[in-house]
Each structure stands twice: as structure tokens, then as C-alpha cells.
Design a protein around this motif. Structure first.
Motif, short mmCIF file in Angstrom:
data_model
loop_
_atom_site.label_atom_id
_atom_site.label_comp_id
_atom_site.label_asym_id
_atom_site.label_seq_id
_atom_site.Cartn_x
_atom_site.Cartn_y
_atom_site.Cartn_z
N TYR A 154 14.78 53.62 99.88
CA TYR A 154 13.60 54.48 99.78
C TYR A 154 13.63 55.41 98.56
N TRP A 155 14.62 55.27 97.73
CA TRP A 155 14.76 56.18 96.59
C TRP A 155 13.52 56.12 95.69
N VAL A 156 12.96 57.29 95.39
CA VAL A 156 11.80 57.41 94.51
C VAL A 156 12.28 58.01 93.19
N SER A 157 12.12 57.27 92.12
CA SER A 157 12.74 57.67 90.85
C SER A 157 11.78 58.30 89.85
N ILE A 158 10.55 58.58 90.25
CA ILE A 158 9.59 59.15 89.30
C ILE A 158 9.63 60.68 89.34
N GLY A 159 9.19 61.30 88.26
CA GLY A 159 9.02 62.74 88.23
C GLY A 159 10.20 63.53 87.69
N TYR A 160 11.31 62.88 87.42
CA TYR A 160 12.48 63.60 86.92
C TYR A 160 12.36 63.77 85.41
N SER A 161 12.77 64.93 84.93
CA SER A 161 12.57 65.26 83.52
C SER A 161 13.52 64.54 82.58
N SER A 162 14.62 63.99 83.10
CA SER A 162 15.61 63.32 82.27
C SER A 162 16.50 62.45 83.15
N PRO A 163 17.22 61.50 82.55
CA PRO A 163 18.18 60.72 83.33
C PRO A 163 19.24 61.59 83.99
N GLU A 164 19.58 62.69 83.33
CA GLU A 164 20.59 63.60 83.88
C GLU A 164 20.06 64.28 85.14
N GLU A 165 18.78 64.70 85.11
CA GLU A 165 18.21 65.34 86.28
C GLU A 165 18.09 64.34 87.43
N LEU A 166 17.72 63.11 87.10
CA LEU A 166 17.62 62.08 88.12
C LEU A 166 18.97 61.86 88.80
N LYS A 167 20.02 61.74 88.02
CA LYS A 167 21.36 61.53 88.59
C LYS A 167 21.80 62.72 89.44
N GLU A 168 21.47 63.92 88.96
CA GLU A 168 21.85 65.13 89.70
C GLU A 168 21.17 65.15 91.08
N TYR A 169 19.89 64.83 91.11
CA TYR A 169 19.17 64.79 92.38
C TYR A 169 19.70 63.66 93.27
N TYR A 170 19.93 62.50 92.66
CA TYR A 170 20.40 61.35 93.44
C TYR A 170 21.74 61.67 94.11
N ASP A 171 22.67 62.21 93.34
CA ASP A 171 23.98 62.55 93.89
C ASP A 171 23.87 63.63 94.95
N SER A 172 23.00 64.61 94.72
CA SER A 172 22.81 65.69 95.70
C SER A 172 22.26 65.15 97.01
N GLY A 173 21.27 64.24 96.90
CA GLY A 173 20.68 63.66 98.10
C GLY A 173 21.71 62.93 98.96
N ARG A 174 22.61 62.21 98.34
CA ARG A 174 23.68 61.53 99.08
C ARG A 174 24.58 62.55 99.78
N GLU A 175 24.85 63.65 99.09
CA GLU A 175 25.69 64.69 99.70
C GLU A 175 24.99 65.30 100.91
N TRP A 176 23.68 65.51 100.83
CA TRP A 176 22.94 66.08 101.96
C TRP A 176 22.99 65.15 103.16
N LEU A 177 22.81 63.85 102.91
CA LEU A 177 22.84 62.89 104.01
C LEU A 177 24.24 62.77 104.60
N ASP A 178 25.24 62.87 103.76
CA ASP A 178 26.63 62.83 104.24
C ASP A 178 26.88 64.01 105.18
N LEU A 179 26.42 65.18 104.77
CA LEU A 179 26.56 66.38 105.59
C LEU A 179 25.75 66.24 106.87
N TYR A 180 24.54 65.70 106.76
CA TYR A 180 23.68 65.52 107.93
C TYR A 180 24.35 64.60 108.94
N TYR A 181 24.94 63.53 108.47
CA TYR A 181 25.60 62.60 109.37
C TYR A 181 26.70 63.30 110.16
N ASP A 182 27.51 64.10 109.48
CA ASP A 182 28.62 64.79 110.14
C ASP A 182 28.15 65.80 111.17
#
Length: 334
Positions: A154-182
Motif C-alpha cells: 500500500y506504499w504511496v510514493s507521491i508528494g515527497y520533496s526528495s528521494p531522501e525525504e521519501l526514504k526517511e518517511y518509508y523507514d519511519s513508517g516501518r518503525e511505527w508498524l514495528d512498534l504497533y505490532y509489539d
């Protein structure tokens, strides 16, 4: 089609809205074609497997089969004819809050029909909500690995200002879901939601309100808890959540539809924390009065003046806003 015909050399599409005498441009470079193709394949798969289920939404009132549709069998407002609803402007929480935040922004989005530009924080929110909708519509809990698979799906990749911002959000989202699972899945009893992305459409006074509720969670005593997901960068206190008009609207709506609401919760994904409140009968009556008065004001508005608010910094209408022409530097600090 355009990608399969490279000789067309088309960079954008334009739609012309006859009612508003206005073009809306769609920049093809901002479209995630992989995501779009995946959505089309998913739909084809559902159709080929004969998974044709009714889904309620804003266009139901224009459907010839609404009165016999199982999604509307529990409609609590038979005294409000569907024909009457068609003629009414629907006020979602987003629409009304836009007016309360800034009448000029409201005019641009809802009257002039200028589409909002994609932004990273919108896209990560859409992604997370899609994951939650998927897992809580299932009778069994997902594994951690399945959670990450859905995240990529379901990853939506539009709207990010740069590849760096996209990666930062992507990595953060995985961390949030990891925390949510626990905190909310691992080692806990799994309960399928009563409804996910529950669409509602009910009258309040002479007006119609519509919207979607992220999740309606069942309790053993027959009551339900409203759960709304937030990807905000900061937590809110109990006092702040208690003043959340969107949650109050959800309780008002569900009680009108016959549910017994035992809690209204904002679930902050970044922090793995949930804040729960509940409104009393007087609160709901006050909300009803506030809603009607606010819509009446929006309906009678003539000038649509700009208004300073917490979202000014990221507003796409700054170039034409008179407030920014006078004090742009200060407003950018909001």
C-alpha cells in the motif's frame, strides 16, 4: 496507455469541469504508475474471483439499487428521502474544518475545486490507514512479516520533496508498524473490527454530514470503541483529545445509528500510544448546535477572508494569499 505508446510524448492530462468552467491539470510525472497498475490488477482479480461486495460511499444516493442494498439495510433515517439528500451539500469534517481554519482555503478547495497538491505527510498517512484497514477486516492477527508486506503493497510514493525525504518517511513508517505490532498485536487476543473505514451519511438539522470512521472496535459488553489513527509528529494530551471535534462527530453519528459508544480514541502511531475520552449527552447537544451554526455560516459566506492558522506554513495557496503578501516571513514560522 501513454507509457505503452512512447511516441505520444504526453506530460500531463487536463480535465475540464463544465460546472465550474475550469481546467484541472494532472501531471503524469507525479503518478506512481506501479501503484496504479497494482490497483488495476487487484480489482481485476477481485472481479474474476466473483468477490463483488457492496461498499457504501458518497455516490450511493445516485445508485438505482440503493434501497435494496445490504450496506444500507440499517439506514436509521427513512424519514429523510434519498431524493432530498441528493440536493444537499454534504459537510464532512474535513470540509467544515477547512472553513473554520481558513475561509479562503475552503473556497479554493471546495468551491473552486482546486485539487490539493500531494505531500509526504498525506501519503504516509494514506499508507498506514490502508494497512490498518486491511488487517482489522480479517478474523486473524497478522504476523509482523505480513504487516511489512502490506506496508509495501500500500506504499504511496507521491508528494515527497526528495528521494531522501521519501526514504526517511518509508523507514519511519516501518518503525511505527514495528512498534504497533509489539504494543497492540503481539501476545494479545485478536478482535476483528465491527467495521473499518465505515462510511456514514446522516442529517444534522437541515444539513447532511458524511465521513469515514477508521475503525469501530467491539467490546465484550456490546459497546464499541472508535479508533482514529494519527501519524502526527507530536502527542496530544487528554484535554486536547477531549476537544477533538472529529471524535465528537463520530460519537454523535454512531449513537444516532444505534451504537453504544464506550470510548473515543486517537492512536498515535509514531509513539505507540492511545488516548481515550468519551463525551456526555450535553457535549453532543453542544456539538450539534456548533455544527449547525458553523455550516450556516459557511453557507452564507460571501467574502471568504483568509485566516491565520497552524497549517499556514504548508498551504499551497500562499502565493495568492493577501496575508502572506503582508507578513509571509512570520507566517512561514507557524
Amino acid at each position: 496507455v501513454i507509457e505503452d505508446n512512447k511516441d505520444l510524448k504526453i506530460d500531463y492530462l487536463e480535465y475540464f469541469y463544465l460546472k465550474f468552467n475550469q481546467f484541472v491539470r494532472l501531471d503524469l510525472n507525479k503518478i506512481d504508475s506501479t501503484h496504479v497498475k497494482g490497483e488495476i490488477l487487484d480489482m481485476h482479480g477481485e472481479i474474476s474471483r466473483d468477490r463483488l461486495y457492496p461498499t457504501s460511499g458518497p455516490y450511493c444516493d445516485w445508485c438505482d439499487y440503493q434501497m435494496e442494498c445490504p450496506e444500507w439495510k440499517d439506514d436509521k433515517f427513512p424519514e429523510v428521502p434519498f431524493k432530498y439528500r441528493k440536493d444537499k451539500t454534504r459537510y464532512s469534517f474535513s470540509r467544515l474544518s477547512s472553513y473554520l481554519q481558513c475561509p479562503l482555503k475552503y473556497k479554493k478547495i471546495y468551491l473552486e475545486k482546486i485539487p490539493q497538491e500531494p505531500q509526504g505527510f498525506f501519503s504516509i498517512g494514506t499508507t498506514i490507514h490502508a494497512v490498518m484497514e486491511d488487517i482489522y477486516s480479517k478474523p486473524q492477527a497478522p504476523t509482523r512479516e505480513r504487516l511489512f508486506e502490506l506496508y509495501d503493497k500500500y506504499w504511496v510514493s507521491i508528494g515527497y520533496s526528495s528521494p531522501e525525504e521519501l526514504k526517511e518517511y518509508y523507514d519511519s513508517g516501518r518503525e511505527w508498524l514495528d512498534l504497533y505490532y509489539d504494543k497492540f498485536i503481539k501476545d494479545l487476543d485478536w478482535v476483528k473490527a465491527v467495521a473499518v473505514e465505515k462510511y456514514f451519511e446522516i442529517p444534522i438539522g437541515n444539513y447532511i454530514t458524511i465521513g469515514y470512521i477508521d475503525r469501530i472496535h467491539p467490546n465484550k459488553d456490546g459497546s464499541v470503541e472508535v479508533i482514529d489513527y494519527k501519524t502526527n509528529p507530536e502527542m496530544k494530551s487528554v484535554e486536547e483529545v477531549s476537544g477533538d471535534l472529529q471524535l465528537t462527530l463520530y460519537q454523535y453519528v454512531l449513537e444516532k445509528l444505534g451504537y453504544k459508544v464506550s470510548g473515543l480514541s486517537l492512536l498515535f502511531l509514531r509513539f505507540g500510544e492511545k488516548v481515550t475520552v468519551l463525551k456526555n449527552e450535553d457535549d453532543l447537544k453542544e456539538f450539534e448546535r456548533f455544527f449547525i451554526e458553523s455550516v450556516e455560516k459557511a453557507e452564507s459566506e460571501k467574502e471568504y477572508p483568509p485566516k491565520i492558522n497552524e497549517y499556514c506554513k504548508n498551504c499551497q495557496f500562499k502565493p495568492e494569499c493577501p496575508l502572506f503578501k503582508k507578513a509571509g516571513e512570520q507566517l512561514n514560522l507557524l
